[in-house]
Design a protein around this motif. Structure first.
Motif, PDB file in Angstrom:
ATOM      1  N   ASP A 135      -4.494  -2.557   9.330  1.00  0.00           N
ATOM      2  CA  ASP A 135      -3.642  -3.127  10.190  1.00  0.00           C
ATOM      3  C   ASP A 135      -4.298  -4.165  11.385  1.00  0.00           C
ATOM      4  O   ASP A 135      -3.484  -4.158  12.575  1.00  0.00           O
ATOM      5  CB  ASP A 135      -3.175  -1.960  10.975  1.00  0.00           C
ATOM      6  N   HIS A 136      -5.421  -4.694  11.241  1.00  0.00           N
ATOM      7  CA  HIS A 136      -5.880  -5.836  12.031  1.00  0.00           C
ATOM      8  C   HIS A 136      -6.487  -5.181  13.470  1.00  0.00           C
ATOM      9  O   HIS A 136      -6.548  -5.835  14.242  1.00  0.00           O
ATOM     10  CB  HIS A 136      -5.174  -6.883  12.114  1.00  0.00           C
ATOM     11  N   ASP A 187       4.056   0.230  11.058  1.00  0.00           N
ATOM     12  CA  ASP A 187       3.726  -1.192  11.498  1.00  0.00           C
ATOM     13  C   ASP A 187       4.412  -1.554  12.787  1.00  0.00           C
ATOM     14  O   ASP A 187       5.569  -0.989  12.883  1.00  0.00           O
ATOM     15  CB  ASP A 187       4.223  -2.101  10.364  1.00  0.00           C
ATOM     16  N   SER A 211       0.781  -1.204  -0.029  1.00  0.00           N
ATOM     17  CA  SER A 211      -0.028   0.061  -0.029  1.00  0.00           C
ATOM     18  C   SER A 211       0.884   1.341   0.104  1.00  0.00           C
ATOM     19  O   SER A 211       0.628   2.208  -0.638  1.00  0.00           O
ATOM     20  CB  SER A 211      -0.931  -0.002   1.129  1.00  0.00           C
ATOM     21  N   ARG A 244      -9.581   3.149  15.194  1.00  0.00           N
ATOM     22  CA  ARG A 244      -8.977   3.833  14.469  1.00  0.00           C
ATOM     23  C   ARG A 244      -9.821   5.338  14.038  1.00  0.00           C
ATOM     24  O   ARG A 244      -9.145   6.278  13.700  1.00  0.00           O
ATOM     25  CB  ARG A 244      -8.674   3.154  13.061  1.00  0.00           C
TER      26      ARG A 244
HETATM   27  C1  LIG Z   1      -2.695  -6.949   6.134  1.00  0.00           C
HETATM   28  S1  LIG Z   1      -1.080  -6.375   6.786  1.00  0.00           S
HETATM   29  C2  LIG Z   1      -1.094  -5.046   6.083  1.00  0.00           C
HETATM   30  C3  LIG Z   1      -0.732  -4.901   4.295  1.00  0.00           C
HETATM   31  C4  LIG Z   1      -0.278  -3.943   3.511  1.00  0.00           C
HETATM   32  N1  LIG Z   1      -0.939  -2.607   3.687  1.00  0.00           N
HETATM   33  C5  LIG Z   1      -0.280  -3.994   2.210  1.00  0.00           C
HETATM   34  O1  LIG Z   1      -0.850  -3.341   1.290  1.00  0.00           O
HETATM   35  O2  LIG Z   1      -0.046  -5.200   1.600  1.00  0.00           O
HETATM   36  C6  LIG Z   1      -1.420  -5.983   8.324  1.00  0.00           C
HETATM   37  C7  LIG Z   1      -0.097  -5.308   9.088  1.00  0.00           C
HETATM   38  O3  LIG Z   1      -0.660  -4.744  10.207  1.00  0.00           O
HETATM   39  C8  LIG Z   1       0.292  -5.050  11.211  1.00  0.00           C
HETATM   40  N2  LIG Z   1      -0.275  -4.304  12.499  1.00  0.00           N
HETATM   41  C9  LIG Z   1      -0.652  -5.052  13.272  1.00  0.00           C
HETATM   42  N3  LIG Z   1      -1.084  -4.397  14.485  1.00  0.00           N
HETATM   43  C10 LIG Z   1      -0.573  -3.059  14.188  1.00  0.00           C
HETATM   44  C11 LIG Z   1      -0.668  -2.123  14.776  1.00  0.00           C
HETATM   45  N4  LIG Z   1      -1.064  -1.719  15.860  1.00  0.00           N
HETATM   46  N5  LIG Z   1      -0.294  -0.789  14.145  1.00  0.00           N
HETATM   47  C12 LIG Z   1       0.382  -0.857  12.837  1.00  0.00           C
HETATM   48  N6  LIG Z   1       0.391  -1.937  12.345  1.00  0.00           N
HETATM   49  C13 LIG Z   1      -0.182  -3.070  12.748  1.00  0.00           C
HETATM   50  C14 LIG Z   1       0.824  -6.352  10.858  1.00  0.00           C
HETATM   51  O4  LIG Z   1       2.042  -6.367  11.354  1.00  0.00           O
HETATM   52  C15 LIG Z   1       0.969  -6.457   9.479  1.00  0.00           C
HETATM   53  O5  LIG Z   1       1.995  -6.241   9.054  1.00  0.00           O
END
Ligand SMILES: C[S@@+](CC[C@H](N)C(=O)[O-])C[C@H]1O[C@@H](n2cnc3c(N)ncnc32)[C@H](O)[C@@H]1O
Length: 300
Positions: A176-177, A137, A120, A183
């Motif tokens: 970011d799950h 992240d 992204s 958010r």
């Molecule tokens: C689905 S992936 C993101 C995919 C990415 N945006 C893409 O375009 O491929 C989700 C990510 O959120 C991260 N994550 C989990 N908790 C988070 C937080 N509190 N803040 C930021 N990132 C977080 C995870 O480590 C993971 O790498």
């Protein structure tokens, strides 16, 4: 060759006993249209964007210039990118929407929450080469490509000090799950007007993507008036029943932060890549949040 086949057969037999299977991972668009069919795919994507934009009122958008050409540029860039692996990260359809949306939004700053491999962040920086982009992240170990113009930050975005940044025209992308209600509230309280949410599912289909409840509520729940009759949501996750008590006061407060919202069109049948379309939210300005915590305007 014989040895490789024998090894695979032995592995398959062993994995089969525990319900697993050895599968060679493919890349998105390993099989793809060419010639007439490719032209049709790119044109259909551009038409879908243009038709959506012509009706969109979720936030102010500049007019797109030659969307078909933009789609072609992005498609070629995507084919050459390291982001064609379909497991985990964003895939072509949604990355294209991010790219086109960012171009017609022209924000002063982009916040990308959930970097993972950097897909992204790459799509946003390709769209906005002169705009500052902060990609957050909690673990940047998987980052595959550091897109130019992007600052990668290993922490939750809510812990970042934005002093000196103009948030009044910022675009925040959340993938970011994390609880989408949290958010929404964090971004609205900082005066960020425009938000894009990935993985926003309604109560009928959220169970696969709850992260055991940590990712609830979804924005869909915030907008769902029928939920006001329910006291909890429950689901089964790998044999365990999970219950999520519904906090009606919190949902009402979150609803009050939404000035307008939209669900982007689904382009899965155009590309053959199946993805959930993004949810867009325009936040109520901070001044209005203080005086009115009940109304939701323009929500469809
Ligand atoms: C689905 S992936 C993101 C995919 C990415 N945006 C893409 O375009 O491929 C989700 C990510 O959120 C991260 N994550 C989990 N908790 C988070 C937080 N509190 N803040 C930021 N990132 C977080 C995870 O480590 C993971 O790498």
């Amino acid at each position: 060759m014989k040895l490789r086949r024998l090894t695979k057969r032995t592995l398959d037999a062993g994995l089969g006993m525990v319900g697993l299977q050895l599968v060679k991972p493919g890349l998105d668009f390993d099989c793809r249209p060419t010639g007439h069919a490719l032209d049709r795919m790119l044109t259909a994507l551009a038409d879908t964007f243009d038709c959506w934009q012509a009706e969109a009122s979720v936030w102010p958008l500049q007019s797109a210039t030659d969307t078909v050409a933009q789609v072609r540029v992005f498609y070629d860039a995507y084919l050459a990118s390291p982001f064609r692996d379909p497991s985990g990260g964003s895939r072509f359809n949604n990355l294209l929407w991010l790219y086109l949306l960012a171009q017609v939004t022209q924000p002063s700053l982009v916040i990308d929450s959930g970097t993972y491999r950097g897909a992204s962040a790459w799509a946003l920086s390709t769209a906005l080469p002169r705009c500052p982009i902060l990609s957050f992240d909690i673990d940047l170990a998987a980052l595959a490509y550091r897109a130019p113009g992007v600052t990668f930050v290993q922490r939750d975005w809510a812990d970042f000090d934005f002093t000196g940044h103009d948030l009044s025209r910022a675009l925040a992308y959340f993938d970011d799950h994390v609880d989408q209600g949290r958010r929404l509230s964090e971004a609205a309280s900082r005066g960020i007007p425009w938000m894009v949410f990935d993985d926003d599912f309604p109560v009928t289909s959220f169970a696969l993507i709850t992260h055991d409840g940590f990712a609830l509520p979804k924005i869909e729940f915030v907008l769902d008036e029928k939920l006001s009759d329910a006291s909890e949501l429950s689901w089964v996750s790998r044999g365990h029943e999970i219950r999520w008590p519904i906090d009606q006061a919190r949902l009402a407060h979150l609803r009050s932060l939404v000035a307008a919202t939209d669900r982007l069109p689904n382009t899965s049948l155009i590309t053959g890549i199946h993805q959930t379309p993004y949810r867009l939210v325009r936040a109520r300005p901070r001044r209005a949040q203080l005086f009115d915590n009940t109304r939701v305007e323009e929500c469809s």
